[in-house]
Design a protein around this motif. Structure first.
Motif, PDB file in Angstrom:
ATOM      1  N   PRO A   8       0.844  -1.194   0.000  1.00  8.70           N
ATOM      2  CA  PRO A   8       0.000   0.000   0.000  1.00  8.70           C
ATOM      3  C   PRO A   8       0.881   1.247   0.000  1.00  8.70           C
ATOM      4  N   ASP A  13      -5.026   3.515   0.821  1.00  3.87           N
ATOM      5  CA  ASP A  13      -4.784   2.089   0.617  1.00  3.87           C
ATOM      6  C   ASP A  13      -4.706   1.367   1.965  1.00  3.87           C
ATOM      7  N   TRP A  14      -4.016   2.009   2.912  1.00  2.92           N
ATOM      8  CA  TRP A  14      -3.887   1.415   4.242  1.00  2.92           C
ATOM      9  C   TRP A  14      -5.264   1.331   4.924  1.00  2.92           C
ATOM     10  N   ASN A  16      -8.170   1.125   3.430  1.00  6.67           N
ATOM     11  CA  ASN A  16      -8.935   0.074   2.737  1.00  6.67           C
ATOM     12  C   ASN A  16      -8.494  -1.305   3.199  1.00  6.67           C
ATOM     13  N   LEU A  17      -7.179  -1.487   3.359  1.00 10.71           N
ATOM     14  CA  LEU A  17      -6.640  -2.772   3.811  1.00 10.71           C
ATOM     15  C   LEU A  17      -7.149  -3.083   5.219  1.00 10.71           C
ATOM     16  N   ILE A  18      -7.125  -2.120   6.084  1.00 11.34           N
ATOM     17  CA  ILE A  18      -7.605  -2.317   7.457  1.00 11.34           C
ATOM     18  C   ILE A  18      -9.103  -2.643   7.437  1.00 11.34           C
ATOM     19  N   ASP A  19      -9.884  -1.958   6.599  1.00  9.93           N
ATOM     20  CA  ASP A  19     -11.315  -2.248   6.489  1.00  9.93           C
ATOM     21  C   ASP A  19     -11.551  -3.679   6.014  1.00  9.93           C
ATOM     22  N   ARG A  20     -10.732  -4.126   5.056  1.00 10.56           N
ATOM     23  CA  ARG A  20     -10.870  -5.502   4.554  1.00 10.56           C
ATOM     24  C   ARG A  20     -10.516  -6.520   5.649  1.00 10.56           C
ATOM     25  N   VAL A  21      -9.440  -6.214   6.380  1.00  8.86           N
ATOM     26  CA  VAL A  21      -9.033  -7.126   7.462  1.00  8.86           C
ATOM     27  C   VAL A  21     -10.147  -7.191   8.506  1.00  8.86           C
TER      28      VAL A  21
END
Length: 121
Positions: A8, A13-14, A16-21
């Motif tokens: 990211p 991006d970070w 979004n990644l945290i939301d996905r996790v």
């Protein structure tokens, strides 16, 4: 070799990644909760089945006991009836013997009486 995933680069991006996790973790917890609920239902169902089997076994034992009691009573009544029938047959045989003796006595005694006047005449 595999192509390395792009790291990211922006704070978006970070995020979004945290939301996905977080979404994956939330979904994992939901699946785990559903699995535990299903497992609990299976345990409850098994417990009900065990209880039903236990009750059915008790009913079978009770029915077998009653059947054995009824059979024993029936056998006892049959034996008693057979004994009464044998006693009745014995009484009938004795009565027949007495009737034969009475018949013979009547025939013998009255034949003497009927023969006596004809000898006199």
């Amino acid at each position: 070799m595999s192509i390395p995933a792009a790291a990211p680069s922006s704070s978006q991006d970070w995020a979004n990644l945290i939301d996905r996790v977080r979404a994956a973790a939330h979904r994992t917890r939901e699946v785990e909760a559903q699995a535990q609920e299903q497992e609990q239902r299976v345990h409850e169902l098994l417990e009900r089945v065990r209880e039903d089997i236990k009750l059915a076994s008790e009913r079978v034992r009770t029915a077998e006991t009653k059947a054995a009691t009824v059979q024993a009573q029936a056998e006892q009544r049959i034996r008693a009836a057979e004994e009464r029938a044998e006693a009745a047959e014995e009484r009938a045989r004795i009565a027949e013997d007495w009737l034969k003796q009475v018949h013979e006595a009547i025939v013998n005694e009255f034949s003497i009486l009927t023969e006596a006047p004809s000898k006199v005449a």
